[in-house]
Scaffold this motif. Structure first.
Motif, PDB file in Angstrom:
ATOM      1  N   ILE A  34      51.410  28.227  26.176  1.00  0.00           N
ATOM      2  CA  ILE A  34      50.089  28.312  26.805  1.00  0.00           C
ATOM      3  C   ILE A  34      49.421  26.940  26.833  1.00  0.00           C
ATOM      4  O   ILE A  34      48.828  26.542  27.842  1.00  0.00           O
ATOM      5  CB  ILE A  34      49.216  29.355  26.084  1.00  0.00           C
ATOM      6  N   GLU A  35      49.536  26.187  25.746  1.00  0.00           N
ATOM      7  CA  GLU A  35      48.962  24.836  25.723  1.00  0.00           C
ATOM      8  C   GLU A  35      49.655  23.925  26.742  1.00  0.00           C
ATOM      9  O   GLU A  35      48.996  23.101  27.381  1.00  0.00           O
ATOM     10  CB  GLU A  35      49.063  24.244  24.321  1.00  0.00           C
ATOM     11  N   LEU A  36      50.961  24.073  26.909  1.00  0.00           N
ATOM     12  CA  LEU A  36      51.692  23.284  27.903  1.00  0.00           C
ATOM     13  C   LEU A  36      51.203  23.604  29.317  1.00  0.00           C
ATOM     14  O   LEU A  36      50.959  22.696  30.119  1.00  0.00           O
ATOM     15  CB  LEU A  36      53.197  23.536  27.790  1.00  0.00           C
ATOM     16  N   ILE A  37      51.041  24.878  29.606  1.00  0.00           N
ATOM     17  CA  ILE A  37      50.539  25.274  30.925  1.00  0.00           C
ATOM     18  C   ILE A  37      49.127  24.729  31.127  1.00  0.00           C
ATOM     19  O   ILE A  37      48.808  24.204  32.194  1.00  0.00           O
ATOM     20  CB  ILE A  37      50.571  26.810  31.087  1.00  0.00           C
ATOM     21  N   ASN A  38      48.284  24.837  30.104  1.00  0.00           N
ATOM     22  CA  ASN A  38      46.926  24.286  30.208  1.00  0.00           C
ATOM     23  C   ASN A  38      46.957  22.784  30.436  1.00  0.00           C
ATOM     24  O   ASN A  38      46.162  22.251  31.205  1.00  0.00           O
ATOM     25  CB  ASN A  38      46.106  24.607  28.958  1.00  0.00           C
ATOM     26  N   HIS A  39      47.878  22.126  29.784  1.00  0.00           N
ATOM     27  CA  HIS A  39      47.993  20.671  29.966  1.00  0.00           C
ATOM     28  C   HIS A  39      48.451  20.325  31.383  1.00  0.00           C
ATOM     29  O   HIS A  39      47.937  19.391  32.003  1.00  0.00           O
ATOM     30  CB  HIS A  39      48.945  20.083  28.935  1.00  0.00           C
ATOM     31  N   LEU A  40      49.411  21.095  31.902  1.00  0.00           N
ATOM     32  CA  LEU A  40      49.912  20.834  33.249  1.00  0.00           C
ATOM     33  C   LEU A  40      48.873  21.155  34.329  1.00  0.00           C
ATOM     34  O   LEU A  40      48.711  20.409  35.289  1.00  0.00           O
ATOM     35  CB  LEU A  40      51.188  21.636  33.506  1.00  0.00           C
ATOM     36  N   LEU A  41      48.181  22.267  34.172  1.00  0.00           N
ATOM     37  CA  LEU A  41      47.211  22.681  35.186  1.00  0.00           C
ATOM     38  C   LEU A  41      45.855  21.988  35.051  1.00  0.00           C
ATOM     39  O   LEU A  41      45.199  21.709  36.042  1.00  0.00           O
ATOM     40  CB  LEU A  41      46.985  24.193  35.129  1.00  0.00           C
ATOM     41  N   PHE A  42      45.450  21.741  33.814  1.00  0.00           N
ATOM     42  CA  PHE A  42      44.077  21.291  33.589  1.00  0.00           C
ATOM     43  C   PHE A  42      43.984  19.972  32.831  1.00  0.00           C
ATOM     44  O   PHE A  42      42.894  19.585  32.416  1.00  0.00           O
ATOM     45  CB  PHE A  42      43.298  22.366  32.822  1.00  0.00           C
ATOM     46  N   SER A 114      51.450  38.020  30.040  1.00  0.00           N
ATOM     47  CA  SER A 114      50.307  37.511  29.276  1.00  0.00           C
ATOM     48  C   SER A 114      50.207  35.998  29.382  1.00  0.00           C
ATOM     49  O   SER A 114      49.105  35.453  29.525  1.00  0.00           O
ATOM     50  CB  SER A 114      50.433  37.918  27.804  1.00  0.00           C
ATOM     51  N   ILE A 115      51.336  35.319  29.322  1.00  0.00           N
ATOM     52  CA  ILE A 115      51.337  33.855  29.434  1.00  0.00           C
ATOM     53  C   ILE A 115      50.792  33.436  30.796  1.00  0.00           C
ATOM     54  O   ILE A 115      49.990  32.506  30.893  1.00  0.00           O
ATOM     55  CB  ILE A 115      52.751  33.287  29.189  1.00  0.00           C
ATOM     56  N   ALA A 116      51.209  34.128  31.859  1.00  0.00           N
ATOM     57  CA  ALA A 116      50.720  33.795  33.198  1.00  0.00           C
ATOM     58  C   ALA A 116      49.213  34.016  33.289  1.00  0.00           C
ATOM     59  O   ALA A 116      48.494  33.200  33.865  1.00  0.00           O
ATOM     60  CB  ALA A 116      51.451  34.623  34.251  1.00  0.00           C
ATOM     61  N   SER A 117      48.739  35.102  32.707  1.00  0.00           N
ATOM     62  CA  SER A 117      47.298  35.389  32.743  1.00  0.00           C
ATOM     63  C   SER A 117      46.505  34.371  31.938  1.00  0.00           C
ATOM     64  O   SER A 117      45.549  33.772  32.436  1.00  0.00           O
ATOM     65  CB  SER A 117      47.017  36.788  32.191  1.00  0.00           C
ATOM     66  N   ILE A 118      46.896  34.184  30.704  1.00  0.00           N
ATOM     67  CA  ILE A 118      46.152  33.302  29.807  1.00  0.00           C
ATOM     68  C   ILE A 118      46.251  31.853  30.271  1.00  0.00           C
ATOM     69  O   ILE A 118      45.263  31.120  30.283  1.00  0.00           O
ATOM     70  CB  ILE A 118      46.662  33.444  28.357  1.00  0.00           C
ATOM     71  N   GLY A 119      47.452  31.442  30.673  1.00  0.00           N
ATOM     72  CA  GLY A 119      47.661  30.065  31.098  1.00  0.00           C
ATOM     73  C   GLY A 119      46.877  29.683  32.333  1.00  0.00           C
ATOM     74  O   GLY A 119      46.495  28.530  32.507  1.00  0.00           O
ATOM     75  N   SER A 120      46.608  30.663  33.197  1.00  0.00           N
ATOM     76  CA  SER A 120      45.867  30.357  34.427  1.00  0.00           C
ATOM     77  C   SER A 120      44.365  30.524  34.261  1.00  0.00           C
ATOM     78  O   SER A 120      43.623  30.336  35.214  1.00  0.00           O
ATOM     79  CB  SER A 120      46.370  31.240  35.572  1.00  0.00           C
ATOM     80  N   GLY A 121      43.926  30.880  33.079  1.00  0.00           N
ATOM     81  CA  GLY A 121      42.491  30.942  32.827  1.00  0.00           C
ATOM     82  C   GLY A 121      41.908  32.327  32.763  1.00  0.00           C
ATOM     83  O   GLY A 121      40.702  32.477  32.597  1.00  0.00           O
ATOM     84  N   ALA A 122      42.712  33.362  32.895  1.00  0.00           N
ATOM     85  CA  ALA A 122      42.184  34.722  32.790  1.00  0.00           C
ATOM     86  C   ALA A 122      41.780  34.996  31.345  1.00  0.00           C
ATOM     87  O   ALA A 122      42.352  34.442  30.406  1.00  0.00           O
ATOM     88  CB  ALA A 122      43.214  35.739  33.255  1.00  0.00           C
ATOM     89  N   SER A 123      40.816  35.853  31.186  1.00  0.00           N
ATOM     90  CA  SER A 123      40.269  36.111  29.866  1.00  0.00           C
ATOM     91  C   SER A 123      40.869  37.379  29.278  1.00  0.00           C
ATOM     92  O   SER A 123      40.261  38.442  29.294  1.00  0.00           O
ATOM     93  CB  SER A 123      38.746  36.243  29.966  1.00  0.00           C
ATOM     94  N   ILE A 124      42.089  37.263  28.781  1.00  0.00           N
ATOM     95  CA  ILE A 124      42.701  38.381  28.065  1.00  0.00           C
ATOM     96  C   ILE A 124      43.114  37.858  26.704  1.00  0.00           C
ATOM     97  O   ILE A 124      43.277  36.666  26.498  1.00  0.00           O
ATOM     98  CB  ILE A 124      43.919  38.983  28.807  1.00  0.00           C
ATOM     99  N   GLY A 125      43.289  38.744  25.773  1.00  0.00           N
ATOM    100  CA  GLY A 125      43.651  38.338  24.418  1.00  0.00           C
ATOM    101  C   GLY A 125      45.105  37.940  24.311  1.00  0.00           C
ATOM    102  O   GLY A 125      45.978  38.548  24.919  1.00  0.00           O
TER     103      GLY A 125
END
Length: 178
Positions: A34-42, A114-125
């Motif tokens: 998730i942190e990697l996706i956040n780093h790549l996208l944001f 879940s990774i796709a949701s959380i990584g793209s900014g959706a608010s799920i646990g």
């Protein structure tokens, strides 16, 4: 020598240590992805809310929507497998000895959702999928343990789920009691 009737014996404790370590590593890997996706996208490995300023506001619905579409695809595939095999993925079903093992495919596709949701900014646990993946790790380990250990797969899944809970919530004592 007669096998102990008690749940806690030396064999169980010696198995619980590597199972707990492996399950905790799975939760760390989930966080890392998730942190990697956040780093790549944001361009940020931190919280997604801190990255709002990287993209103009007009792109946020596209990013979250794209992640939602990808998450929906993974979830739809997992549900199709569950319906085809009439199997449930919840690790608690295994601990309660209703299932032999945590289903691998459906658990992995639900985690990808879940990774796709959380990584793209959706608010799920993210806590539920992390514990589910820990339980899946324990189930995989439990399947390869020799039968001579007299250890049920549901016991190994419980060990891994407790380690996952401990890793997710930073509460080792409470998880150990579980």
């Amino acid at each position: 020598m007669k096998a102990s009737k008690h749940a806690l014996n030396w064999t169980t404790l010696l198995i619980a240590i590597p199972v707990g370590c492996a399950a905790s590593l799975v939760t760390l890997a989930f966080r890392g992805v998730i942190e990697l996706i956040n780093h790549l996208l944001f361009a940020s490995g931190g919280e997604i809310t801190e990255s709002v300023h990287v993209w103009p506001w007009i792109f946020w619905p596209l990013l979250v929507g794209g992640g939602g579409v990808l998450a929906g695809y993974f979830l739809r595939y997992a549900v199709a497998i569950e319906q085809q095999q009439t199997v449930k993925t919840d690790y608690l079903e295994v601990i309660n000895a209703r299932l032999d093992a945590v289903p691998t495919k459906t658990s992995l596709f639900r985690a990808l959702s879940s990774i796709a949701s959380i990584g793209s900014g959706a608010s799920i646990g993210k806590e539920g999928p992390m514990v589910q993946l820990s339980a899946l790790c324990g189930s995989a380990i439990g399947r390869v343990l020799p039968a001579s250990l007299n250890l049920k797969n549901s016991d190994v899944v419980a060990m891994a789920a407790a380690a996952g809970l401990s890793s997710v919530y930073h509460a080792p004592l409470a998880s150990a009691i579980l």
